[in-house]
Design a protein around this motif. Structure first.
Motif, PDB file in Angstrom:
ATOM      1  N   ASN A   1      -1.163   3.892  -2.198  1.00 22.98           N
ATOM      2  CA  ASN A   1      -1.898   3.449  -3.395  1.00 22.98           C
ATOM      3  C   ASN A   1      -1.862   4.447  -4.543  1.00 22.98           C
TER       4      ASN A   1
ATOM      5  N   LYS B   1      -8.947  12.578  -4.836  1.00 23.20           N
ATOM      6  CA  LYS B   1     -10.255  11.967  -4.919  1.00 23.20           C
ATOM      7  C   LYS B   1     -11.295  13.045  -5.165  1.00 23.20           C
TER       8      LYS B   1
ATOM      9  N   LYS C   1       0.827  -1.197   0.000  1.00 21.66           N
ATOM     10  CA  LYS C   1       0.000   0.000   0.000  1.00 21.66           C
ATOM     11  C   LYS C   1       0.871   1.261   0.000  1.00 21.66           C
TER      12      LYS C   1
ATOM     13  N   THR D   1      -8.549   1.795  -8.187  1.00 21.79           N
ATOM     14  CA  THR D   1      -9.601   0.846  -7.870  1.00 21.79           C
ATOM     15  C   THR D   1     -10.403   0.518  -9.115  1.00 21.79           C
TER      16      THR D   1
ATOM     17  N   GLU E   1     -13.683  -1.427 -11.262  1.00 20.06           N
ATOM     18  CA  GLU E   1     -15.138  -1.327 -11.131  1.00 20.06           C
ATOM     19  C   GLU E   1     -15.678  -2.237 -10.040  1.00 20.06           C
ATOM     20  N   ASP E   2     -14.951  -3.327  -9.761  1.00 18.45           N
ATOM     21  CA  ASP E   2     -15.398  -4.253  -8.724  1.00 18.45           C
ATOM     22  C   ASP E   2     -14.927  -3.845  -7.325  1.00 18.45           C
ATOM     23  N   GLY E   3     -14.229  -2.691  -7.239  1.00 15.71           N
ATOM     24  CA  GLY E   3     -13.760  -2.206  -5.947  1.00 15.71           C
ATOM     25  C   GLY E   3     -12.400  -2.730  -5.536  1.00 15.71           C
ATOM     26  N   ALA E   4     -11.841  -3.647  -6.310  1.00 16.11           N
ATOM     27  CA  ALA E   4     -10.529  -4.209  -5.987  1.00 16.11           C
ATOM     28  C   ALA E   4      -9.419  -3.341  -6.568  1.00 16.11           C
ATOM     29  N   ARG E   5      -8.280  -3.319  -5.878  1.00 13.40           N
ATOM     30  CA  ARG E   5      -7.131  -2.567  -6.357  1.00 13.40           C
ATOM     31  C   ARG E   5      -6.491  -3.264  -7.554  1.00 13.40           C
TER      32      ARG E   5
ATOM     33  N   SER F   1     -17.068  10.767  -4.965  1.00  6.38           N
ATOM     34  CA  SER F   1     -16.661   9.516  -5.586  1.00  6.38           C
ATOM     35  C   SER F   1     -16.135   8.553  -4.545  1.00  6.38           C
TER      36      SER F   1
ATOM     37  N   ARG G   1      -5.930  10.017 -10.775  1.00  4.90           N
ATOM     38  CA  ARG G   1      -5.794   8.713 -11.415  1.00  4.90           C
ATOM     39  C   ARG G   1      -5.781   8.825 -12.942  1.00  4.90           C
TER      40      ARG G   1
END
Length: 316
Positions: free
Chosen positions: A49, A312, A6, A54, A56-60, A316, A167
């Motif tokens: 990070n 961010k 991280k 991230t 669409e499924d929330g995973a990195r 969002s 991002r």
């Protein structure tokens, strides 16, 4: 499975270790806070990070961070040869060129500038779409007072600002392959400073113009320019110089004190926020503050509102 990383370094730890004192620490000057602190490479120049967006499924998504780790490992194996002033073979030179190209793309300066550029492009597209709608309403005689007010605001760069998610700046990594190939074709040599310590920064890879005629108005200055020079600090006493000269490959040249100070000024000017050096030096701190405003190497030549790059977006 090993736990994912991280804390991601914007400047690799193995690289900063070449600027440390015998106790394993170096100085980091932060031009935002105006302070300098002594710490280890592990405890400086990192963000959480920054290279793992991230999905669409929330995973990195760890692809960039994992790829950077592989490239750093290859470059670390080449580094002793460079510090020993050895000519690199073709494979080793390409491996280190990949490292230099990613050092350019991964810097906070590049992430910010690419994100700002993406914001400008999105703004232009939005303006074009709304202009078309306005003209259609105008042709039908349906333009309201509110429509005219919105149109005025839309085309006034002083009446609003725009936030862009940083991002979007990860698109900077699309430059890596092209830059790597160009850098591997350049002439590589060494410049050695004996009387002035050299610094590095959080944006240590950039190119400057080493002579030649003035550039024509409206034309950019890219790495392919025959007068482009990359002065990359390897240690407090050595710069790896990349240029397009036809002679001097892998030769060593003495870097006079004034030239070494110029190299430090380039690093201070091109940094995003942080300057790194081995020995405490108030003059270097003053130099960092003199050039505290980040430079923009990307200029599309079209005025736009202020575009703020944020970690961010709200909501969002």
């Amino acid at each position: 499975m090993s736990e994912r990383t991280k804390r991601q370094h914007v400047v690799p730890r193995f690289y900063l270790r070449h600027f440390t004192q015998p106790d394993g620490e170096l100085w980091t000057h932060d031009c935002v806070t105006g302070t300098a602190r002594k710490s280890t490479p592990e405890k400086t120049a990192y963000e959480t990070n920054i290279y793992t967006p991230t999905g669409e499924d929330g995973a990195r998504i760890d692809l960039i961070e994992d790829t950077l780790a592989t490239i750093e490992s290859q470059a670390a194996g080449v580094y002793p040869e460079l510090l020993a002033f050895k000519p690199l073979d073709t494979i080793a030179k390409l491996d280190f060129a990949a490292f230099l190209a990613t050092m350019f793309a991964r810097s906070p300066a590049q992430l910010r500038q690419v994100a700002q550029t993406m914001g400008q492009m999105a703004l232009w597209a939005g303006r074009h779409e709304m202009d078309r709608d306005f003209r259609e309403k105008e042709a039908l005689g349906e333009v309201s007072t509110v429509d005219r007010a919105i149109q005025k605001i839309l085309h006034s760069n002083d009446m609003f600002t725009m936030d862009v998610d940083r991002r979007a700046g990860l698109l900077a990594f699309q430059q890596v392959e092209g830059l790597m190939n160009l850098m591997s074709q350049m002439n590589w040599s060494y410049e050695i400073s004996e009387n002035q310590q050299l610094v590095t920064s959080d944006n240590p890879v950039f190119w400057v113009k080493g002579g030649g005629p003035p550039d024509l108005p409206g034309y950019g200055f890219g790495l392919g320019n025959p007068y482009a020079v990359i002065p990359f600090p390897l240690s407090p006493g050595v710069i790896l110089r990349l240029d397009w000269r036809r002679d001097g490959a892998w030769k060593r040249a003495k870097l006079e004190r004034q030239r070494a100070k110029l190299a430090n000024r380039y690093q201070a000017k091109h940094k995003e926020r942080l300057l790194f050096f081995r020995d405490s030096d108030q003059g270097l701190c003053s130099l960092a503050m003199k050039h505290r405003t980040p430079v923009n190497q990307i200029d599309l030549g079209v005025p736009s509102p202020i575009i703020d790059v944020v970690r961010k977006l709200k909501g969002s």
